[in-house]
Design a protein around this motif. Structure first.
Motif, mmCIF file in Angstrom:
data_model
loop_
_atom_site.group_PDB
_atom_site.id
_atom_site.type_symbol
_atom_site.label_atom_id
_atom_site.label_comp_id
_atom_site.label_asym_id
_atom_site.label_seq_id
_atom_site.Cartn_x
_atom_site.Cartn_y
_atom_site.Cartn_z
ATOM 1 N N ASP A 21 0.833 -1.208 0.000
ATOM 2 C CA ASP A 21 0.000 0.000 0.000
ATOM 3 C C ASP A 21 0.865 1.254 0.000
ATOM 4 O O ASP A 21 0.584 2.214 -0.722
ATOM 5 C CB ASP A 21 -0.930 0.023 1.216
ATOM 6 C CG ASP A 21 -2.067 -0.982 1.116
ATOM 7 O OD1 ASP A 21 -2.316 -1.505 0.008
ATOM 8 O OD2 ASP A 21 -2.698 -1.245 2.154
ATOM 9 N N LEU A 25 1.041 4.161 -2.818
ATOM 10 C CA LEU A 25 0.811 5.569 -2.490
ATOM 11 C C LEU A 25 1.974 6.440 -2.942
ATOM 12 O O LEU A 25 1.771 7.551 -3.445
ATOM 13 C CB LEU A 25 0.581 5.734 -0.981
ATOM 14 C CG LEU A 25 -0.776 5.255 -0.475
ATOM 15 C CD1 LEU A 25 -0.791 5.266 1.051
ATOM 16 C CD2 LEU A 25 -1.893 6.113 -1.021
ATOM 17 N N ASN A 29 1.669 9.500 -5.485
ATOM 18 C CA ASN A 29 2.159 10.836 -5.117
ATOM 19 C C ASN A 29 3.127 11.373 -6.166
ATOM 20 O O ASN A 29 3.074 12.552 -6.524
ATOM 21 C CB ASN A 29 2.830 10.809 -3.744
ATOM 22 C CG ASN A 29 1.837 10.753 -2.620
ATOM 23 O OD1 ASN A 29 0.656 10.990 -2.808
ATOM 24 N ND2 ASN A 29 2.306 10.418 -1.432
#
Length: 54
Positions: A21, A25, A29
């Protein structure tokens, strides 16, 4: 009662999922930062043009 090796395996699975995860992310980003930077560059260029600075 689970054996110690079973507990270690059970504890590792959520940690692995959490790492996946976090990596996802980080990639999102990075993509969003690039999109924002491109948008801001275009906006800055437009503003410079309107102000006659270029």
């Amino acid at each position: 009662m689970p054996r110690p090796t079973e507990q270690a395996v059970q504890a590792t699975v959520p940690a692995t999922d959490e790492m996946a995860d976090l990596i996802q992310l980080q990639e999102e980003n990075k993509r969003l930062r690039k999109t924002l930077a491109d948008k801001l560059r275009a906006e800055n260029a437009d503003l410079r043009k309107r102000l006659g600075l270029d």
